[in-house]
Design a protein around this motif. Sequence first.
Motif, mmCIF file in Angstrom:
data_model
loop_
_atom_site.group_PDB
_atom_site.id
_atom_site.type_symbol
_atom_site.label_atom_id
_atom_site.label_comp_id
_atom_site.label_asym_id
_atom_site.label_seq_id
_atom_site.Cartn_x
_atom_site.Cartn_y
_atom_site.Cartn_z
ATOM 1 N N ILE A 1 0.850 -1.180 0.000
ATOM 2 C CA ILE A 1 0.000 0.000 0.000
ATOM 3 C C ILE A 1 0.890 1.235 0.000
ATOM 4 N N LEU B 1 -1.294 5.301 -6.465
ATOM 5 C CA LEU B 1 -2.058 4.183 -7.023
ATOM 6 C C LEU B 1 -1.418 3.634 -8.296
ATOM 7 N N GLY C 1 -3.863 -0.039 -3.211
ATOM 8 C CA GLY C 1 -4.422 1.028 -2.398
ATOM 9 C C GLY C 1 -3.393 2.089 -2.076
ATOM 10 N N MET D 1 -2.838 5.855 0.510
ATOM 11 C CA MET D 1 -3.299 6.763 1.554
ATOM 12 C C MET D 1 -2.460 8.028 1.534
ATOM 13 N N LEU E 1 -7.594 -1.534 3.060
ATOM 14 C CA LEU E 1 -7.465 -1.247 1.632
ATOM 15 C C LEU E 1 -7.003 -2.482 0.867
ATOM 16 N N ARG E 2 -6.048 -3.176 1.434
ATOM 17 C CA ARG E 2 -5.449 -4.342 0.755
ATOM 18 C C ARG E 2 -6.486 -5.421 0.481
ATOM 19 N N ASP F 1 -13.858 0.619 -1.770
ATOM 20 C CA ASP F 1 -13.548 0.744 -0.349
ATOM 21 C C ASP F 1 -12.629 1.934 -0.113
ATOM 22 N N MET F 2 -12.794 2.551 1.034
ATOM 23 C CA MET F 2 -11.943 3.670 1.420
ATOM 24 C C MET F 2 -11.842 3.710 2.937
ATOM 25 N N GLY G 1 -7.671 7.144 2.649
ATOM 26 C CA GLY G 1 -7.098 6.120 1.788
ATOM 27 C C GLY G 1 -8.133 5.576 0.824
ATOM 28 N N VAL G 2 -7.697 5.247 -0.377
ATOM 29 C CA VAL G 2 -8.610 4.821 -1.438
ATOM 30 C C VAL G 2 -7.986 3.649 -2.201
ATOM 31 N N THR G 3 -8.834 3.015 -3.015
ATOM 32 C CA THR G 3 -8.367 1.874 -3.794
ATOM 33 C C THR G 3 -8.485 2.060 -5.298
ATOM 34 N N SER G 4 -9.156 3.126 -5.746
ATOM 35 C CA SER G 4 -9.324 3.303 -7.189
ATOM 36 C C SER G 4 -9.745 4.733 -7.500
#
Length: 234
Positions: A6, A102, A108, A110, A131-132, A138-139, A153-156
Amino acid sequence: MTDATIGIGLMAKPPRPGIAKTRLATGIGDGPAAALAGAFLRDSAGAVAAAAGQTALAASIFFRPADAAAELAAVIGQDWPLVPCDRGELGATMWSALTQLLARHPAGAMVMGADLPLLAPEVLVAAADILRHGGPRDMVIMPSPDGGYGLIGVTSAAAAPLFAPMAWSTAGVLAETLRRATAEGLCVHRLPEQNDIDDAADLAWLRSALAAAPEAAPATRAALARLEGDRAHG
């Protein structure tokens, strides 16, 4: 299986008198506020480094203005990747940092403020794990008592609307961010609330918190001791 890495970025400014922690400076002066800003950065970076020792994190400093690299390296050491990042508006700057992270760490990313000297590394480990193991919507977010947040933190790219213009640095930031997250169908994971240190009231809280946690935030503790010693001899 090795955990996916991450990305995490500390959003930092150099500890320059007159620029660093201006709200705090109105109560204690430009020089002391800058000294504390440098200490907050060291301790915040220490929390990130400790978390990276427990889980797969890749840390960078995203900073502005662009001429601040040497000052920041003097505070935290030469080992941190230092990335100039300034898109003018705060939301655009944060999203630029997240997008860069990203691109390198698609599991993910942050970003967090550099004024969280008492942040426990375990919170960052937990955030990275969320996130992982999450999906593209998800955030994570870490609220602060002033109505903002200290970490997100974000994933996309589904999270991009969260960073569109708004009245940043106001009491409505968290509420507006959560409203946008709901509108976008994002799954919000709230982390424990954490104070950032922006003004005299936050400084009073910090002194109490340090008294209750004698091993925490060594750089901040030392900076406060110097400040109080200077006042005693002033």
